[in-house]
Motif scaffolding. Structure first.
Motif, mmCIF file in Angstrom:
data_model
loop_
_atom_site.group_PDB
_atom_site.id
_atom_site.type_symbol
_atom_site.label_atom_id
_atom_site.label_comp_id
_atom_site.label_asym_id
_atom_site.label_seq_id
_atom_site.Cartn_x
_atom_site.Cartn_y
_atom_site.Cartn_z
ATOM 1 N N TYR A 42 -17.831 -3.492 -21.757
ATOM 2 C CA TYR A 42 -17.102 -3.449 -20.492
ATOM 3 C C TYR A 42 -15.852 -4.307 -20.608
ATOM 4 O O TYR A 42 -15.903 -5.447 -21.096
ATOM 5 N N SER A 43 -14.754 -3.744 -20.177
ATOM 6 C CA SER A 43 -13.516 -4.506 -20.064
ATOM 7 C C SER A 43 -12.951 -4.242 -18.684
ATOM 8 O O SER A 43 -12.844 -3.097 -18.244
ATOM 9 N N ALA A 44 -12.636 -5.321 -17.979
ATOM 10 C CA ALA A 44 -12.183 -5.194 -16.597
ATOM 11 C C ALA A 44 -10.869 -4.451 -16.531
ATOM 12 O O ALA A 44 -9.959 -4.679 -17.338
ATOM 13 N N ALA A 45 -10.789 -3.527 -15.582
ATOM 14 C CA ALA A 45 -9.527 -2.832 -15.312
ATOM 15 C C ALA A 45 -8.682 -3.734 -14.432
ATOM 16 O O ALA A 45 -9.043 -4.000 -13.287
ATOM 17 N N MET A 46 -7.591 -4.244 -14.977
ATOM 18 C CA MET A 46 -6.777 -5.198 -14.244
ATOM 19 C C MET A 46 -5.960 -4.490 -13.180
ATOM 20 O O MET A 46 -5.227 -3.533 -13.487
ATOM 21 N N PRO A 47 -6.001 -4.929 -11.935
ATOM 22 C CA PRO A 47 -5.226 -4.300 -10.879
ATOM 23 C C PRO A 47 -3.735 -4.433 -11.142
ATOM 24 O O PRO A 47 -3.265 -5.420 -11.700
ATOM 25 N N ASP A 48 -2.988 -3.431 -10.769
ATOM 26 C CA ASP A 48 -1.538 -3.428 -10.882
ATOM 27 C C ASP A 48 -0.958 -4.233 -9.728
ATOM 28 O O ASP A 48 -1.207 -3.934 -8.565
ATOM 29 N N ASP A 49 -0.193 -5.262 -10.044
ATOM 30 C CA ASP A 49 0.362 -6.135 -9.011
ATOM 31 C C ASP A 49 1.637 -5.583 -8.391
ATOM 32 O O ASP A 49 2.235 -6.231 -7.529
ATOM 33 N N ALA A 50 2.066 -4.413 -8.840
ATOM 34 C CA ALA A 50 3.287 -3.848 -8.256
ATOM 35 C C ALA A 50 3.087 -3.566 -6.778
ATOM 36 O O ALA A 50 1.988 -3.281 -6.325
ATOM 37 N N ALA A 51 4.156 -3.651 -6.039
ATOM 38 C CA ALA A 51 4.076 -3.447 -4.587
ATOM 39 C C ALA A 51 3.618 -2.029 -4.274
ATOM 40 O O ALA A 51 4.050 -1.060 -4.894
ATOM 41 N N VAL A 52 2.715 -1.926 -3.316
ATOM 42 C CA VAL A 52 2.215 -0.625 -2.894
ATOM 43 C C VAL A 52 3.177 -0.047 -1.868
ATOM 44 O O VAL A 52 3.560 -0.721 -0.902
ATOM 45 N N PRO A 53 3.625 1.216 -2.030
ATOM 46 C CA PRO A 53 4.565 1.795 -1.070
ATOM 47 C C PRO A 53 3.994 1.799 0.343
ATOM 48 O O PRO A 53 2.782 1.937 0.549
ATOM 49 N N LEU A 54 4.888 1.670 1.339
ATOM 50 C CA LEU A 54 4.454 1.618 2.735
ATOM 51 C C LEU A 54 3.658 2.850 3.141
ATOM 52 O O LEU A 54 2.613 2.714 3.809
ATOM 53 N N PRO A 55 4.077 4.078 2.788
ATOM 54 C CA PRO A 55 3.265 5.242 3.174
ATOM 55 C C PRO A 55 1.840 5.170 2.641
ATOM 56 O O PRO A 55 0.896 5.595 3.307
ATOM 57 N N THR A 56 1.677 4.620 1.418
ATOM 58 C CA THR A 56 0.329 4.494 0.857
ATOM 59 C C THR A 56 -0.489 3.497 1.658
ATOM 60 O O THR A 56 -1.688 3.679 1.887
ATOM 61 N N LYS A 57 0.151 2.405 2.109
ATOM 62 C CA LYS A 57 -0.551 1.439 2.952
ATOM 63 C C LYS A 57 -1.000 2.078 4.260
ATOM 64 O O LYS A 57 -2.101 1.835 4.740
ATOM 65 N N TRP A 58 -0.093 2.896 4.854
ATOM 66 C CA TRP A 58 -0.473 3.601 6.083
ATOM 67 C C TRP A 58 -1.704 4.459 5.844
ATOM 68 O O TRP A 58 -2.629 4.476 6.645
ATOM 69 N N ARG A 59 -1.671 5.188 4.726
ATOM 70 C CA ARG A 59 -2.789 6.090 4.446
ATOM 71 C C ARG A 59 -4.081 5.317 4.244
ATOM 72 O O ARG A 59 -5.133 5.695 4.764
ATOM 73 N N THR A 60 -4.021 4.210 3.492
ATOM 74 C CA THR A 60 -5.211 3.415 3.241
ATOM 75 C C THR A 60 -5.778 2.834 4.527
ATOM 76 O O THR A 60 -6.994 2.848 4.759
ATOM 77 N N THR A 61 -4.890 2.334 5.380
ATOM 78 C CA THR A 61 -5.340 1.799 6.669
ATOM 79 C C THR A 61 -5.962 2.902 7.518
ATOM 80 O O THR A 61 -7.004 2.704 8.155
ATOM 81 N N ALA A 62 -5.312 4.068 7.511
ATOM 82 C CA ALA A 62 -5.842 5.187 8.288
ATOM 83 C C ALA A 62 -7.219 5.611 7.795
ATOM 84 O O ALA A 62 -8.120 5.900 8.583
ATOM 85 N N VAL A 63 -7.396 5.625 6.461
ATOM 86 C CA VAL A 63 -8.698 5.997 5.904
ATOM 87 C C VAL A 63 -9.764 5.009 6.352
ATOM 88 O O VAL A 63 -10.890 5.395 6.705
ATOM 89 N N SER A 64 -9.450 3.705 6.372
ATOM 90 C CA SER A 64 -10.410 2.700 6.828
ATOM 91 C C SER A 64 -10.794 2.930 8.284
ATOM 92 O O SER A 64 -11.971 2.827 8.655
ATOM 93 N N VAL A 65 -9.793 3.260 9.114
ATOM 94 C CA VAL A 65 -10.078 3.522 10.529
ATOM 95 C C VAL A 65 -10.935 4.770 10.683
ATOM 96 O O VAL A 65 -11.919 4.791 11.433
ATOM 97 N N VAL A 66 -10.587 5.816 9.940
ATOM 98 C CA VAL A 66 -11.309 7.087 10.058
ATOM 99 C C VAL A 66 -12.753 6.947 9.590
ATOM 100 O O VAL A 66 -13.681 7.449 10.243
ATOM 101 N N ILE A 67 -12.969 6.249 8.467
ATOM 102 C CA ILE A 67 -14.340 6.129 7.977
ATOM 103 C C ILE A 67 -15.153 5.231 8.905
ATOM 104 O O ILE A 67 -16.372 5.385 9.038
ATOM 105 N N GLY A 68 -14.501 4.298 9.600
ATOM 106 C CA GLY A 68 -15.184 3.517 10.616
ATOM 107 C C GLY A 68 -15.587 4.371 11.796
ATOM 108 O O GLY A 68 -16.711 4.253 12.319
ATOM 109 N N MET A 69 -14.689 5.261 12.228
ATOM 110 C CA MET A 69 -15.008 6.172 13.322
ATOM 111 C C MET A 69 -16.110 7.141 12.916
ATOM 112 O O MET A 69 -16.966 7.516 13.725
ATOM 113 N N SER A 70 -16.109 7.538 11.646
ATOM 114 C CA SER A 70 -17.172 8.417 11.137
ATOM 115 C C SER A 70 -18.519 7.721 11.199
ATOM 116 O O SER A 70 -19.536 8.317 11.601
ATOM 117 N N GLY A 71 -18.565 6.443 10.812
ATOM 118 C CA GLY A 71 -19.809 5.682 10.908
ATOM 119 C C GLY A 71 -20.271 5.539 12.341
ATOM 120 O O GLY A 71 -21.475 5.605 12.641
#
Length: 793
Positions: A206-235
């Protein structure tokens, strides 16, 4: 070598074992802690919040506390081993914690705080560890969307293991053995899983996959936040719907321990199937986010579908089968019925999680943190759904409105996901192109979210009143009171036969027919007459209030405490049975305590001259806790010297093993018990057991005391106990005379609640008169010399 493919089968097997042990623990812990903290909806909400809250904390905490450089399989093995340790610790420490809680609980806010503290202390450690297992193993897969989608397979395997655990615990381990054996089995599974995980880690690199420290684009952040909200509503919608459908299917199939195990297993099975399908789709689709949105939108049809099937399709399937079929045949059919009702919606909820993981993947983030965040959102939504629906929505608005609200929330989840996808394309797509291509879909989804709730049908009142007795649904002439309460459904109705009936949890618990009134008044009068002059009385279970009201006719009675869990029962009895119960709920001598009777007896310091218990039928899940040896010990400890205890024991809708279990447990606790039949001349469909530690109650003694109390005599005459000969024939047996017949009986204890499993096998048992004959033939009763004289002169 692709580490995911080479160990895929092993990991799936490990997750099956992990899910199996987790559900065994959940079933066992809820049974154990319910006995300590009470079985009320508030107590169960505290337990559920503690359980799922711990899993939420674990999913968030592990990625932040454990470095991604640690081998995931070794971390997973450590978690499983620690879960086994915690499981054993809960089993061994609970008696001590329970006694400490009972000594400190003082009612009111302090009581709720203490209940929460006990639940948190016992459940948070193991559940935090359980919640950490999925984020831990998620670091084993690649950070790509395809790699993360494979987690859906692990999630599905975990869920299928949970199905096995729920069935293993509910249908075998607790039915045959007890909570200790069930705990040891679960802990053994944890240890085996831990050993296999360590062994697998030994031959895999096993070798750890190092996270990319590059800035995440704003649209991707929106999508990730939206997915968290949606999966919470699904629960939220998933657990909210599970609460409603478990209640309704419990009414329709019978609220036994077996039914609840079947419903839980089918619900989990649907989640597992959906998760596997979702994982497969996530690897193939170009937009997992769009598929996640579609799942939520399809739930707007699946939720009304389940409501229609439960209320208007399954009842006719139920009535088409004979009631004398074997218990296991009936359960098999119940599995099929439940699958038909729940599978579409549960598959959609199950598919949502792997699709959410794939939709949120950006190739840069630590897998553990990403999966932990989504799992925490889903679990947090589940807490709000289960607690909000059970404590607020259903009691306030009813199941139909609650299901409509869940349908709206599912639609809104789809709208949020579609909207986030449209926003994510703003930098690269012209606004003019977005309107027809994206926002029109959002608008359509919003309109559906408004319209689809109208498809949810009303719950048939016959289901709330008669439950599984579908043939009786049409026997009601007029509904006087209907309430889907916090703990149970309550209905008062006038039947076509001219009787007023009191229904609790789909069963008739009292009527104005003289036969039913006779039993209710016997439960009040007989123990009060057996006592020389009772002053304080505890009534377990209000029902129609007739038992408690009968006690007020005894001139020495100064205080009657009624212990009842469901507030709607009190209101229904007060409004519809005030004549039959002598307005007991308006009498200043009466105090109503809204609490589980076991919890009240364990925490109160008050003692009573008479304790009379009239719980719901023991095959109803949870009711058997009011028939255990430990419960009778509590009653004995709360009796004054010379105190009397009375217990209702049904012979109908039961079987010989269950009746023997009830009687043997009571007679073991109170050897000087006597049994009295609800009917006369040696027959009967239920009995009342009376006991005191100082003397044996006999018919001659009761007759003498009746004759000096005209109000009591008149109350008995109204239910056709109008002469000494009738009372003599109501005497069924001395407890000591039943020893031979009860020699092979099982004792109902807190550690096994054996009675609910025995009685649950025969909810339509027809052998009441045969059992009454066996009981009567065991006694050595001698005729009374004054048996022909009236009870009142």
């Amino acid at each position: 070598m692709d580490r995911n493919r080479s160990t895929n089968g092993i990991l799936l097997g490990l997750f099956v074992g992990s899910g199996c042990s987790a559900l065994i623990y959940e079933v066992v812990w809820f049974q154990q802690l319910g006995l300590v903290l009470g079985a009320s909806a508030v107590s169960l909400a505290i337990l559920l919040t503690s359980f799922m809250g711990g899993m939420c904390l674990g999913s968030v905490a592990l990625p932040r506390l454990i470095s991604s450089r640690w081998h995931p399989l070794r971390v997973y093995a450590a978690l499983e081993f620690l879960i086994a340790v915690c499981g054993l610790a809960v089993l061994w420490c609970l008696p001590v914690v329970g006694r400490l809680y009972w000594s400190l609980a003082g009612g009111g806010t302090n009581d709720l705080s203490m209940r929460s503290a006990v639940a948190l202390v016992l459940l948070l450690p193991p559940t935090i560890l359980m919640g950490a297992t999925l984020p831990a193993i998620s670091r084993w897969v690649e950070t790509s969307r395809a790699g993360l989608s494979r987690l859906g397979l692990f999630y599905g395997a975990n869920t299928f293991g949970a199905v096995l655990g729920s069935l293993l615990a509910g249908l075998y381990l607790l039915r045959i053995y007890d909570i200790a054996v069930a705990t040891y089995v679960a802990a053994t599974i944890n240890v085996v899983v831990a050993v296999l995980a360590v062994a697998t880690a030994q031959w895999t690199s096993y070798s750890a996959a190092m996270p990319d420290d590059a800035a995440v684009p704003l649209p991707t952040k929106w999508r990730t936040t939206a997915v968290s909200v949606v999966i919470g509503m699904s629960g939220l919608t998933a657990l909210g719907a599970e609460v409603i459908w478990t209640r309704l299917l419990g009414l329709l199939l019978g609220p036994s321990a077996y039914t609840f195990s079947i419903v839980l297993a089918v619900f989990l099975m649907g989640l597992g199937i959906g998760s596997s399908l979702g994982a497969s789709l996530a690897r193939r689709l170009t937009s997992a986010g769009r598929a996640l949105a579609v799942c939520q939108l399809l739930l707007m049809a699946a939720i009304p579908y389940s409501a229609w099937v439960i209320g208007y399709i399954l009842p006719y399937w139920l009535s088409a089968h004979p009631v004398d079929q074997s218990a296991w045949t009936r359960m098999s059919l119940d599995v099929v019925r439940t699958l038909v009702a729940l599978l579409p919606a549960t598959c959609l909820w199950g598919a949502s999680f792997p699709l959410a993981v794939a939709a949120a993947a950006d190739g840069r983030s630590d897998n553990g943190r990403l999966v932990g965040r989504l799992y925490a959102s889903n679990t947090l939504g589940a807490i709000f759904g289960a607690v909000g629906v059970s404590l607020i929505a259903v009691p306030a608005w009813g199941s139909q409105v609650a299901e409509q609200c869940l349908t709206v929330i599912a639609g809104c989840a789809g709208v949020v996901m579609l909207g986030s996808l449209a926003l994510a394309e703003l930098p690269s797509v012209a606004v003019a192109d977005l309107v027809p291509r994206r926002w029109s879909r959002v608008a359509t989804a919003l309109l559906l979210a408004i319209a689809c709730p109208m498809l949810v049908p009303a719950v048939p009142k016959g289901l709330l009143a008669y439950g599984r007795s579908v043939e009786m649904w049409g026997k009601i002439r007029e509904y006087l009171f209907v309430s889907e309460g916090i703990n149970s459904t309550v209905v008062v109705a006038n039947s076509t036969m001219g009787q007023r009936c009191f229904h609790i949890s789909g069963k008739v618990e009292a009527t104005t027919s003289f036969m039913d009134m006779k039993t209710q008044r016997m439960l009040g009068h007989l123990p009060a007459l057996a006592h020389k002059g009772p002053k304080t009385v505890l009534v377990v279970g209000c029902g129609s209030g007739m038992t408690a009201g009968s006690l007020l006719l005894h001139p020495t009675v100064e205080r009657v405490v009624i212990c009842e869990m469901e507030p709607s029962v009190i209101k229904a009895a007060c409004e519809n049975f005030s004549i039959q119960n002598y307005r007991v709920l308006e009498d200043p001598r009466t105090q109503v305590v809204l609490d589980d009777a076991r919890h009240f007896l364990a925490t109160t310091k008050e003692k009573f001259d008479v304790i009379t218990t009239d719980p719901i039928h023991p095959w109803v899940r949870g009711a058997a806790s009011l028939y255990t040896a430990e419960f009778y010990e509590m009653c004995r400890d709360r009796l004054n010297r010379g105190g009397v205890v009375a217990q209702w024991i049904p012979l109908y809708d039961s079987n010989e093993a269950a009746v023997k279990c009830e009687l043997a447990t009571f007679v073991q606790a109170f050897p000087m018990a006597t049994l009295w039949s609800g009917e006369t001349r040696g027959s009967g469909y239920d009995v009342v057991a009376i006991a005191s530690e100082e003397s044996t109650c006999d018919a001659a003694q009761l007759i003498r005391r009746i004759r000096v109390n005209p109000a009591v005599a008149q109350s008995l005459v109204e239910v056709q106990i109008d002469s000494a000969v009738v009372l003599e024939h109501m005497f069924a047996a001395y407890g000591s005379d039943l020893r031979d017949w009860l020699s092979d009986a099982e004792i109902n204890r807190d550690c096994n609640l054996r009675l609910q499993y025995l009685a649950g096998l025969s909810p339509d048992g027809p052998a009441a008169y045969d059992m009454m004959d066996k009981i009567s033939r065991s006694t050595k009763m001698e005729a009374l010399s004054d048996s022909r004289e009236p009870v009142a002169r």
